[in-house]
Design an enzyme around this catalytic site. Sequence first.
Site, PDB file in Angstrom:
ATOM      1  N   SER A  33       0.957  -1.342  -0.012  1.00  0.00           N
ATOM      2  CA  SER A  33      -0.056   0.026   0.048  1.00  0.00           C
ATOM      3  C   SER A  33       1.030   1.185   0.036  1.00  0.00           C
ATOM      4  O   SER A  33       2.190   1.126   0.230  1.00  0.00           O
ATOM      5  CB  SER A  33      -0.796   0.060   1.259  1.00  0.00           C
ATOM      6  OG  SER A  33      -0.345   0.314   2.558  1.00  0.00           O
ATOM      7  N   ASP A  40      -1.154  -1.576  -3.882  1.00  0.00           N
ATOM      8  CA  ASP A  40      -2.599  -1.583  -3.290  1.00  0.00           C
ATOM      9  C   ASP A  40      -3.173  -0.251  -3.299  1.00  0.00           C
ATOM     10  O   ASP A  40      -2.477   0.665  -2.607  1.00  0.00           O
ATOM     11  CB  ASP A  40      -2.741  -2.256  -1.890  1.00  0.00           C
ATOM     12  CG  ASP A  40      -3.930  -2.564  -1.529  1.00  0.00           C
ATOM     13  OD1 ASP A  40      -4.993  -3.029  -2.105  1.00  0.00           O
ATOM     14  OD2 ASP A  40      -4.191  -2.727  -0.152  1.00  0.00           O
ATOM     15  N   ASP A  51      -7.026   3.457  -7.610  1.00  0.00           N
ATOM     16  CA  ASP A  51      -8.225   3.739  -6.917  1.00  0.00           C
ATOM     17  C   ASP A  51      -8.635   5.224  -7.134  1.00  0.00           C
ATOM     18  O   ASP A  51      -8.408   5.920  -6.239  1.00  0.00           O
ATOM     19  CB  ASP A  51      -7.893   3.111  -5.431  1.00  0.00           C
ATOM     20  CG  ASP A  51      -9.562   3.452  -4.667  1.00  0.00           C
ATOM     21  OD1 ASP A  51     -10.533   3.808  -5.187  1.00  0.00           O
ATOM     22  OD2 ASP A  51      -9.226   2.915  -3.620  1.00  0.00           O
ATOM     23  N   HIS A  65     -13.120  -2.320   4.674  1.00  0.00           N
ATOM     24  CA  HIS A  65     -11.823  -2.387   5.227  1.00  0.00           C
ATOM     25  C   HIS A  65     -11.944  -2.426   6.587  1.00  0.00           C
ATOM     26  O   HIS A  65     -12.701  -1.633   7.093  1.00  0.00           O
ATOM     27  CB  HIS A  65     -10.830  -1.438   4.666  1.00  0.00           C
ATOM     28  CG  HIS A  65     -10.815  -1.428   3.099  1.00  0.00           C
ATOM     29  ND1 HIS A  65     -11.315  -0.562   2.101  1.00  0.00           N
ATOM     30  CD2 HIS A  65      -9.820  -2.148   2.507  1.00  0.00           C
ATOM     31  CE1 HIS A  65     -11.057  -0.977   0.960  1.00  0.00           C
ATOM     32  NE2 HIS A  65     -10.067  -2.005   1.202  1.00  0.00           N
ATOM     33  N   GLY A  66     -11.108  -2.982   7.238  1.00  0.00           N
ATOM     34  CA  GLY A  66     -10.680  -2.816   8.639  1.00  0.00           C
ATOM     35  C   GLY A  66     -11.478  -4.140   9.491  1.00  0.00           C
ATOM     36  O   GLY A  66     -12.022  -5.013   8.814  1.00  0.00           O
ATOM     37  N   HIS A  97     -12.260  -6.958  -2.215  1.00  0.00           N
ATOM     38  CA  HIS A  97     -11.278  -5.996  -1.117  1.00  0.00           C
ATOM     39  C   HIS A  97     -11.993  -6.378   0.275  1.00  0.00           C
ATOM     40  O   HIS A  97     -13.310  -6.763   0.269  1.00  0.00           O
ATOM     41  CB  HIS A  97     -11.362  -4.521  -1.367  1.00  0.00           C
ATOM     42  CG  HIS A  97     -10.110  -4.184  -2.194  1.00  0.00           C
ATOM     43  ND1 HIS A  97      -9.209  -3.489  -2.253  1.00  0.00           N
ATOM     44  CD2 HIS A  97     -10.034  -4.386  -3.689  1.00  0.00           C
ATOM     45  CE1 HIS A  97      -8.260  -3.352  -3.386  1.00  0.00           C
ATOM     46  NE2 HIS A  97      -8.996  -4.064  -4.275  1.00  0.00           N
ATOM     47  N   ASN A 143      -8.430  -9.677  -1.166  1.00  0.00           N
ATOM     48  CA  ASN A 143      -7.693  -8.632  -0.427  1.00  0.00           C
ATOM     49  C   ASN A 143      -7.897  -9.106   1.096  1.00  0.00           C
ATOM     50  O   ASN A 143      -8.969  -9.030   1.671  1.00  0.00           O
ATOM     51  CB  ASN A 143      -7.772  -7.383  -0.762  1.00  0.00           C
ATOM     52  CG  ASN A 143      -7.458  -6.890  -2.214  1.00  0.00           C
ATOM     53  OD1 ASN A 143      -7.036  -7.907  -2.911  1.00  0.00           O
ATOM     54  ND2 ASN A 143      -7.184  -5.824  -2.346  1.00  0.00           N
TER      55      ASN A 143
HETATM   56  P1  13P Z   1      -9.221  -6.144   5.171  1.00  0.00           P
HETATM   57  O1  13P Z   1      -9.209  -4.901   5.871  1.00  0.00           O
HETATM   58  O2  13P Z   1     -10.579  -6.753   4.977  1.00  0.00           O
HETATM   59  O3  13P Z   1      -8.241  -6.981   5.301  1.00  0.00           O
HETATM   60  O4  13P Z   1      -9.216  -5.675   3.470  1.00  0.00           O
HETATM   61  C1  13P Z   1      -7.823  -5.673   3.053  1.00  0.00           C
HETATM   62  C2  13P Z   1      -7.842  -4.850   1.728  1.00  0.00           C
HETATM   63  O5  13P Z   1      -8.716  -4.829   1.207  1.00  0.00           O
HETATM   64  C3  13P Z   1      -6.502  -4.547   0.961  1.00  0.00           C
HETATM   65  O6  13P Z   1      -6.731  -3.597  -0.197  1.00  0.00           O
HETATM   66  O1  G3H Z   2      -7.070  -1.549   2.101  1.00  0.00           O
HETATM   67  C1  G3H Z   2      -5.891  -1.013   2.645  1.00  0.00           C
HETATM   68  C2  G3H Z   2      -4.990  -2.077   3.347  1.00  0.00           C
HETATM   69  O2  G3H Z   2      -5.459  -2.578   4.151  1.00  0.00           O
HETATM   70  C3  G3H Z   2      -3.835  -1.392   3.531  1.00  0.00           C
HETATM   71  O3  G3H Z   2      -3.674  -0.612   4.794  1.00  0.00           O
HETATM   72  O4  G3H Z   2      -3.303   1.705   3.831  1.00  0.00           O
HETATM   73  O5  G3H Z   2      -3.013   0.936   6.213  1.00  0.00           O
HETATM   74  O6  G3H Z   2      -1.522  -0.062   4.749  1.00  0.00           O
HETATM   75  P1  G3H Z   2      -2.674   0.716   4.776  1.00  0.00           P
HETATM   76 ZN    ZN Z   3      -8.689  -2.636  -0.204  1.00  0.00          ZN
END
Ligand code: 13P
Ligand code: G3H
Ligand code: ZN
Length: 316
Positions: free
Chosen positions: A48, A81, A103, A179-180, A210, A253
């Site tokens: 990322s 990413d 994105d 996410h998260g 994702h 992901n």
């Molecule tokens: P999670 O937060 O569900 O692990 O998703 C990760 C992701 O989509 C990274 O691009």
């Molecule tokens: O979707 C995001 C990924 O989980 C990456 O997270 O941007 O904190 O590295 P980050």
């Molecule tokens: Zn993602």
Amino acid sequence: MIVTTRELFKHAYGKYAIGAYNINNLEQTMGLFQGNIDSKAPFIVQLSKGARSYTNKLMLEAMIKTADKIFPESVFAVHLDHGDEATCMDCIASGFYSSVMIDASAEPFEKNIEITKRVVDAAHAKGLVVEAELGKLGGVEEHVKVSESDAKLTDPAQAEEFVKKTGCDSLACAIGTSHGAFKFSGSQGLHFDVLEQIQKRLPNFPLVMHGSSSVPQDEVERINKAGGQLKGAKGVDANQFRRAAQLGVTKINIDTDGRLVWCRVHREAFRDDPANFDLRPPGKVFMKEYAKFIAGKNEKLGSAGQLDAVRALVKK
Ligand code: 13P
Ligand code: G3H
Ligand code: ZN
């Protein structure tokens, strides 16, 4: 061996999904490669923007190159990413990445097309492939924060138009995940109806899911027992991965679940041995646990056991 996601998706489409795992440091890198070798799975290493600036982006590249030497049997793609346009261009120019994600999903439809198309043209000119995103996932990403009320599922008709106009190679769709660690507040889940409609409009086109961490409840419990405070964390049922794969999802992901493994291992280690101040004992446990975690995910994704077949395909 570094390959493009195009080659991985060709083998996986309609049958199984490739795990796309984020890394930030040495311990994750070693555990990731070990876990994929143990489960004989092809995989995608994701970096990322936040990971690239955690220390120095060149450090990540060096770790991956070295892991490739330590685990010569591995077959994987190196992927950016959630990139913005400038980061995508930087990765394309670097000559190291095999694919990038642009994105621009927070932008209006036409602007998303415009930005994505520029990245696709630059990437294709150098033999890289591009993942784009349409629709809005809930949750927090590094440069975008989307509240649950603003999250928007991907419109299947727009998805078809978007792919035609941009020429992107795969599409991240919003189908109910976020996410998260706090994905669902009630009994919500994946919108397979939307996925089915997208696949009808884009047959044989690789889709990406994702926000696919499962946030295992036993993991959350162990973290909380060791002093953590993760209340109400909930994720995606990993038993749904195969159904999603049959509907065209070829890349899934997962990042948060790996962070939970890290958090549990380190919290328990310092709780159980409060006199320890050496980073290596918990680090060693983490690498082992992370490898086990990756192998378990690959079983759920169906990518476990596919390594030899994929290697034979890419060597042709
Ligand atoms: P999670 O937060 O569900 O692990 O998703 C990760 C992701 O989509 C990274 O691009
Ligand atoms: O979707 C995001 C990924 O989980 C990456 O997270 O941007 O904190 O590295 P980050
Ligand atoms: Zn993602």
